[in-house]
Design an enzyme around this catalytic site. Structure first.
Site, PDB file in Angstrom:
ATOM      1  N   ASP A 115      -5.693 -10.283   2.987  1.00  0.00           N
ATOM      2  CA  ASP A 115      -5.577  -8.865   2.630  1.00  0.00           C
ATOM      3  C   ASP A 115      -6.967  -8.302   2.343  1.00  0.00           C
ATOM      4  O   ASP A 115      -7.808  -8.954   1.735  1.00  0.00           O
ATOM      5  CB  ASP A 115      -4.676  -8.708   1.393  1.00  0.00           C
ATOM      6  N   ILE A 116      -7.207  -7.087   2.792  1.00  0.00           N
ATOM      7  CA  ILE A 116      -8.517  -6.465   2.650  1.00  0.00           C
ATOM      8  C   ILE A 116      -8.810  -6.076   1.191  1.00  0.00           C
ATOM      9  O   ILE A 116      -9.967  -5.915   0.814  1.00  0.00           O
ATOM     10  CB  ILE A 116      -8.612  -5.224   3.582  1.00  0.00           C
ATOM     11  N   HIS A 144       5.297  -7.076   6.709  1.00  0.00           N
ATOM     12  CA  HIS A 144       4.312  -8.055   6.252  1.00  0.00           C
ATOM     13  C   HIS A 144       4.840  -8.728   5.002  1.00  0.00           C
ATOM     14  O   HIS A 144       5.449  -8.087   4.149  1.00  0.00           O
ATOM     15  CB  HIS A 144       2.946  -7.429   5.986  1.00  0.00           C
ATOM     16  N   ASN A 196       7.379  -5.556   0.651  1.00  0.00           N
ATOM     17  CA  ASN A 196       7.859  -4.223   0.317  1.00  0.00           C
ATOM     18  C   ASN A 196       8.613  -3.647   1.498  1.00  0.00           C
ATOM     19  O   ASN A 196       8.190  -3.780   2.646  1.00  0.00           O
ATOM     20  CB  ASN A 196       6.674  -3.320  -0.045  1.00  0.00           C
ATOM     21  N   GLU A 203       3.272   0.538   2.245  1.00  0.00           N
ATOM     22  CA  GLU A 203       2.233   1.435   2.783  1.00  0.00           C
ATOM     23  C   GLU A 203       2.076   1.299   4.295  1.00  0.00           C
ATOM     24  O   GLU A 203       1.830   2.296   4.976  1.00  0.00           O
ATOM     25  CB  GLU A 203       0.883   1.134   2.104  1.00  0.00           C
ATOM     26  N   VAL A 204       2.144   0.076   4.785  1.00  0.00           N
ATOM     27  CA  VAL A 204       1.920  -0.150   6.216  1.00  0.00           C
ATOM     28  C   VAL A 204       3.280  -0.402   6.886  1.00  0.00           C
ATOM     29  O   VAL A 204       3.989  -1.352   6.523  1.00  0.00           O
ATOM     30  CB  VAL A 204       0.977  -1.353   6.453  1.00  0.00           C
ATOM     31  N   HIS A 209       3.494 -10.653   1.773  1.00  0.00           N
ATOM     32  CA  HIS A 209       2.323 -10.975   0.973  1.00  0.00           C
ATOM     33  C   HIS A 209       2.479 -12.393   0.424  1.00  0.00           C
ATOM     34  O   HIS A 209       3.560 -12.756  -0.057  1.00  0.00           O
ATOM     35  CB  HIS A 209       2.206 -10.044  -0.236  1.00  0.00           C
TER      36      HIS A 209
HETATM   37  P1  AMP Z   1       2.182  -2.747   1.314  1.00  0.00           P
HETATM   38  O1  AMP Z   1       1.827  -1.804   0.198  1.00  0.00           O
HETATM   39  O2  AMP Z   1       3.185  -3.777   0.924  1.00  0.00           O
HETATM   40  O3  AMP Z   1       2.551  -1.991   2.572  1.00  0.00           O
HETATM   41  O4  AMP Z   1       0.859  -3.582   1.620  1.00  0.00           O
HETATM   42  C1  AMP Z   1      -0.107  -3.197   2.545  1.00  0.00           C
HETATM   43  C2  AMP Z   1      -1.277  -4.121   2.353  1.00  0.00           C
HETATM   44  O5  AMP Z   1      -2.104  -4.037   3.498  1.00  0.00           O
HETATM   45  C3  AMP Z   1      -2.160  -3.787   1.145  1.00  0.00           C
HETATM   46  O6  AMP Z   1      -2.191  -4.918   0.273  1.00  0.00           O
HETATM   47  C4  AMP Z   1      -3.518  -3.497   1.782  1.00  0.00           C
HETATM   48  O7  AMP Z   1      -4.615  -3.930   0.987  1.00  0.00           O
HETATM   49  C5  AMP Z   1      -3.434  -4.249   3.095  1.00  0.00           C
HETATM   50  N1  AMP Z   1      -4.300  -3.764   4.151  1.00  0.00           N
HETATM   51  C6  AMP Z   1      -4.454  -2.489   4.591  1.00  0.00           C
HETATM   52  N2  AMP Z   1      -5.329  -2.450   5.619  1.00  0.00           N
HETATM   53  C7  AMP Z   1      -5.711  -3.722   5.850  1.00  0.00           C
HETATM   54  C8  AMP Z   1      -6.592  -4.344   6.786  1.00  0.00           C
HETATM   55  N3  AMP Z   1      -7.269  -3.626   7.704  1.00  0.00           N
HETATM   56  N4  AMP Z   1      -6.749  -5.690   6.739  1.00  0.00           N
HETATM   57  C9  AMP Z   1      -6.077  -6.420   5.814  1.00  0.00           C
HETATM   58  N5  AMP Z   1      -5.233  -5.891   4.915  1.00  0.00           N
HETATM   59  C10 AMP Z   1      -5.056  -4.572   4.917  1.00  0.00           C
END
Ligand code: AMP
Length: 120
Positions: free
Chosen positions: A33-34, A104, A91, A99-100, A106
């Site tokens: 994770d970034i 995914h 999530n 968010e994405v 975690h």
């Molecule tokens: P969520 O809130 O469960 O959708 O988690 C999205 C996750 O994606 C967050 O923990 C971010 O830090 C991570 N994230 C967003 N962009 C990137 C990226 N380019 N590379 C790695 N992780 C990312």
């Protein structure tokens, strides 16, 4: 929700954005994770275009589902997290704060992880 082919993880899968890869197989990619929320914070994603755990569990093949969860277990073993312990979290949808919009999981490890869900 329709799948957005320009979401950040789709772009990582296409190689348009770099990632710190920790695992890859036919159906699955995992990378750091970034913005890590624990000493080790890895994201495990299917290569298929699934918005969320809901979409994945309704529409993915048995092979894709097996691969994703096998990958989570293997990664946890590979990083030495089984004995001290680790947490997985995914999530799904607005109330969760997803968010994405690409599924995914975690994987958090490397310290005592505290409460499962923060108090409001
Ligand atoms: P969520 O809130 O469960 O959708 O988690 C999205 C996750 O994606 C967050 O923990 C971010 O830090 C991570 N994230 C967003 N962009 C990137 C990226 N380019 N590379 C790695 N992780 C990312």
């Amino acid at each position: 929700m329709a799948y957005d082919t320009n979401n950040i993880f789709a772009r990582i899968l296409r190689g348009e954005i770099p990632c710190k890869k920790v695992h890859e197989d036919q159906h699955t990619l995992a990378f750091h994770d970034i913005n890590p929320q624990a000493p080790t914070h890895i994201l495990v994603i299917p290569k298929g275009s699934y918005v969320s755990m809901d979409d994945f569990t309704a529409n993915a093949s048995e092979a894709e589902i097996a691969a994703l969860f096998r990958a989570v277990g293997k990664i946890a073993r590979d990083i030495g997290a089984v004995e001290p312990g680790y947490r997985i979290l995914s999530n799904c949808g607005p109330d969760s704060g997803q968010e994405v919009p690409h599924l995914h999981i975690h994987v958090f490890a490397g310290k005592k992880l505290g409460r499962m869900i923060a108090k409001d």
